[in-house]
Design a protein around this motif. Sequence first.
Motif, PDB file in Angstrom:
ATOM      1  N   LEU A 315       0.841  -1.197   0.000  1.00  0.00           N
ATOM      2  CA  LEU A 315       0.000   0.000   0.000  1.00  0.00           C
ATOM      3  C   LEU A 315       0.876   1.247   0.000  1.00  0.00           C
ATOM      4  CD1 LEU A 315      -2.753  -0.825   2.685  1.00  0.00           C
ATOM      5  CD2 LEU A 315      -2.926  -1.030   0.197  1.00  0.00           C
ATOM      6  N   PRO A 316       0.343   2.391  -0.433  1.00  0.00           N
ATOM      7  CA  PRO A 316       1.106   3.642  -0.305  1.00  0.00           C
ATOM      8  C   PRO A 316       1.370   3.963   1.162  1.00  0.00           C
ATOM      9  CG  PRO A 316      -0.802   3.910  -1.764  1.00  0.00           C
ATOM     10  CD  PRO A 316      -0.961   2.577  -1.104  1.00  0.00           C
ATOM     11  N   ALA A 317       2.494   4.597   1.428  1.00  0.00           N
ATOM     12  CA  ALA A 317       2.853   4.934   2.815  1.00  0.00           C
ATOM     13  C   ALA A 317       1.788   5.797   3.474  1.00  0.00           C
ATOM     14  CB  ALA A 317       4.203   5.643   2.844  1.00  0.00           C
ATOM     15  N   ALA A 318       1.107   6.618   2.698  1.00  0.00           N
ATOM     16  CA  ALA A 318       0.080   7.495   3.259  1.00  0.00           C
ATOM     17  C   ALA A 318      -1.113   6.733   3.804  1.00  0.00           C
ATOM     18  CB  ALA A 318      -0.393   8.481   2.191  1.00  0.00           C
ATOM     19  N   ALA A 319      -1.261   5.469   3.445  1.00  0.00           N
ATOM     20  CA  ALA A 319      -2.383   4.676   3.947  1.00  0.00           C
ATOM     21  C   ALA A 319      -2.220   4.319   5.419  1.00  0.00           C
ATOM     22  CB  ALA A 319      -2.542   3.395   3.121  1.00  0.00           C
ATOM     23  N   ALA A 320      -1.002   4.431   5.939  1.00  0.00           N
ATOM     24  CA  ALA A 320      -0.759   4.103   7.352  1.00  0.00           C
ATOM     25  C   ALA A 320       0.286   5.064   7.910  1.00  0.00           C
ATOM     26  CB  ALA A 320      -0.302   2.654   7.497  1.00  0.00           C
ATOM     27  N   PRO A 321      -0.097   6.325   8.152  1.00  0.00           N
ATOM     28  CA  PRO A 321       0.895   7.314   8.604  1.00  0.00           C
ATOM     29  C   PRO A 321       1.493   7.002   9.967  1.00  0.00           C
ATOM     30  CG  PRO A 321      -1.344   8.206   8.704  1.00  0.00           C
ATOM     31  CD  PRO A 321      -1.432   6.910   7.969  1.00  0.00           C
ATOM     32  N   GLY A 322       0.817   6.183  10.761  1.00  0.00           N
ATOM     33  CA  GLY A 322       1.358   5.842  12.078  1.00  0.00           C
ATOM     34  C   GLY A 322       2.355   4.708  12.048  1.00  0.00           C
ATOM     35  N   ALA A 323       2.639   4.166  10.861  1.00  0.00           N
ATOM     36  CA  ALA A 323       3.568   3.046  10.735  1.00  0.00           C
ATOM     37  C   ALA A 323       4.852   3.500  10.063  1.00  0.00           C
ATOM     38  CB  ALA A 323       2.923   1.921   9.924  1.00  0.00           C
ATOM     39  N   ARG A 324       5.973   3.008  10.553  1.00  0.00           N
ATOM     40  CA  ARG A 324       7.271   3.363   9.966  1.00  0.00           C
ATOM     41  C   ARG A 324       8.101   2.087   9.809  1.00  0.00           C
ATOM     42  NH1 ARG A 324      10.177   8.209  10.385  1.00  0.00           N
ATOM     43  NH2 ARG A 324       8.950   8.851  12.196  1.00  0.00           N
ATOM     44  N   ARG A 325       8.610   1.896   8.603  1.00  0.00           N
ATOM     45  CA  ARG A 325       9.464   0.729   8.362  1.00  0.00           C
ATOM     46  C   ARG A 325      10.816   0.949   9.022  1.00  0.00           C
ATOM     47  NH1 ARG A 325       9.102  -2.601   2.733  1.00  0.00           N
ATOM     48  NH2 ARG A 325       9.832  -4.595   3.588  1.00  0.00           N
ATOM     49  N   THR A 326      11.302  -0.101   9.685  1.00  0.00           N
ATOM     50  CA  THR A 326      12.491   0.026  10.527  1.00  0.00           C
ATOM     51  C   THR A 326      13.457  -1.117  10.246  1.00  0.00           C
ATOM     52  OG1 THR A 326      11.137   1.053  12.262  1.00  0.00           O
ATOM     53  CG2 THR A 326      13.280   0.177  12.937  1.00  0.00           C
ATOM     54  N   LEU A 327      14.720  -0.825  10.206  1.00  0.00           N
ATOM     55  CA  LEU A 327      15.734  -1.850  10.018  1.00  0.00           C
ATOM     56  C   LEU A 327      15.646  -2.870  11.149  1.00  0.00           C
ATOM     57  CD1 LEU A 327      18.295  -2.720   8.370  1.00  0.00           C
ATOM     58  CD2 LEU A 327      19.624  -1.382  10.033  1.00  0.00           C
ATOM     59  N   ALA A 328      15.716  -4.154  10.804  1.00  0.00           N
ATOM     60  CA  ALA A 328      15.608  -5.223  11.806  1.00  0.00           C
ATOM     61  C   ALA A 328      16.908  -5.332  12.586  1.00  0.00           C
ATOM     62  CB  ALA A 328      15.252  -6.540  11.132  1.00  0.00           C
ATOM     63  N   ASP A 329      17.107  -4.371  13.456  1.00  0.00           N
ATOM     64  CA  ASP A 329      18.348  -4.254  14.227  1.00  0.00           C
ATOM     65  C   ASP A 329      17.987  -3.684  15.600  1.00  0.00           C
ATOM     66  OD1 ASP A 329      21.458  -3.848  14.369  1.00  0.00           O
ATOM     67  OD2 ASP A 329      20.572  -1.917  14.929  1.00  0.00           O
ATOM     68  N   PRO A 330      18.566  -4.212  16.677  1.00  0.00           N
ATOM     69  CA  PRO A 330      18.211  -3.713  18.016  1.00  0.00           C
ATOM     70  C   PRO A 330      18.395  -2.212  18.181  1.00  0.00           C
ATOM     71  CG  PRO A 330      19.425  -5.760  18.211  1.00  0.00           C
ATOM     72  CD  PRO A 330      19.478  -5.366  16.762  1.00  0.00           C
ATOM     73  N   ALA A 331      19.510  -1.668  17.665  1.00  0.00           N
ATOM     74  CA  ALA A 331      19.760  -0.236  17.832  1.00  0.00           C
ATOM     75  C   ALA A 331      18.721   0.587  17.086  1.00  0.00           C
ATOM     76  CB  ALA A 331      21.172   0.098  17.343  1.00  0.00           C
ATOM     77  N   ALA A 332      18.337   0.143  15.890  1.00  0.00           N
ATOM     78  CA  ALA A 332      17.342   0.881  15.117  1.00  0.00           C
ATOM     79  C   ALA A 332      15.992   0.877  15.831  1.00  0.00           C
ATOM     80  CB  ALA A 332      17.209   0.270  13.722  1.00  0.00           C
ATOM     81  N   TYR A 333      15.609  -0.274  16.363  1.00  0.00           N
ATOM     82  CA  TYR A 333      14.333  -0.325  17.090  1.00  0.00           C
ATOM     83  C   TYR A 333      14.409   0.468  18.386  1.00  0.00           C
ATOM     84  CZ  TYR A 333      11.454  -3.246  14.151  1.00  0.00           C
ATOM     85  OH  TYR A 333      10.668  -3.690  13.118  1.00  0.00           O
ATOM     86  N   ALA A 334      15.524   0.408  19.063  1.00  0.00           N
ATOM     87  CA  ALA A 334      15.664   1.180  20.299  1.00  0.00           C
ATOM     88  C   ALA A 334      15.522   2.673  20.019  1.00  0.00           C
ATOM     89  CB  ALA A 334      17.005   0.878  20.960  1.00  0.00           C
ATOM     90  N   ALA A 335      16.107   3.155  18.931  1.00  0.00           N
ATOM     91  CA  ALA A 335      16.011   4.572  18.596  1.00  0.00           C
ATOM     92  C   ALA A 335      14.569   4.973  18.287  1.00  0.00           C
ATOM     93  CB  ALA A 335      16.913   4.882  17.397  1.00  0.00           C
TER      94      ALA A 335
END
Length: 414
Positions: A315-335
Amino acid sequence: MTHVKVLHLITGLGAGGAEQQLRLLLRHLPPEYHCDVVALTNPGIVAAGLRSDGVRVGNLAMRGNRDLSALPRLVRLIRRERYDLVHCHLYRACVYGRIAARLAGVRAVVTTEHSLLAHTLEGRRITLGVRALYQATELLGSATVAVSDAVADRLADWGVPERRVRVIPNGVEAARYRQPAPVRAATRQAVRAELGLPQDAFVFGGVGRLVPGKRFDILVDALRLLPQTPDAPAARLLLVGDGTERAALERQARTVGVADRVVFAGERDDVPELLTAMDALAAPSTVETFGLALLEALAAGLPVRWSSGPALAELPAAAAPGARRTLADPAAYAAELQALRTGRRRSPGRALAQPDAVRHYDMARLALEVAGLYRQVADRTPSAPAVPAPHAAAPRPRAAHPTVPVPEESHVQH
């Protein structure tokens, strides 16, 4: 109105995504479809939920993948109950169900492919034998439903003709997650109290089977990396689900010193309520066939941080503005989680509005697509003289805890 009698055959009825999707589909199919459910084995908590919805549920009590005695029992069941259509879910049920339906004289056979990845099927490695058996029995069906474009592409890679595949994604019951603010606040308080979560804590969660592919180990490490400061709310991790990795995750939490801040809720069927106890959903899995938990969290008003999921990726990113794709890495999720924790101090517990993505995957609409597929399959299916003609009797009254009659040598769950 013609009544169509449908058997839904599924490998088991534990609290997995495919199992919950089946229950949700049956709630929304048009009334002319009278559906029974039979599990090959393990009629878990979803079976109880189906019975409470008024659905007849049976258990074939298979003893393993090679319990061939289940096949004649299933054939007799299909013949005796005179099903017009058989709909199979999950690998083992698809293999046995397609064969049994054909032997019983039923030619309208639909299967739903829920969990086909590049190298695994339902979390297990795909062997040459598994693939060959799948491909051979797929030819016995009328149509295969793929829950995402990604799954349809993999079916095409396996040689399944495009004309036999229909993409109908998983769905959510948006109204089930929508609560007035006072009700949501009360639910949130009660669930946190039940689970021993501090009322003022920042709680991020993961929902799904505790298996290696979900990468919940990343969330345990992310919790370790979140700073603990006097001016920030305490951070907690809530994991909803069960599976083979639970013991390893518990050991990891002890090893990195966060065991007292991780709550394992186990297998539950009250996910909408559990989501209200969270401030964010984190989904670090790198390979998903759909990503239902992402939609459930968005429907519940949570911000979502995710790494894989065709449900949102298609889906277009605008369909879910509360969602953000994140690198599958502990530091990325922690940030990402630290930023959400900082923002939460301004509006703790506030639910986000349901985005367009949730409405796009509304089960009421998707169930009509499934019903349309049923009609197409039935219309192009030749008569099968080996089976008595399907009847169009009036709907049968439902018992409080109905059970599909199965042959004598099978076990029935009451």
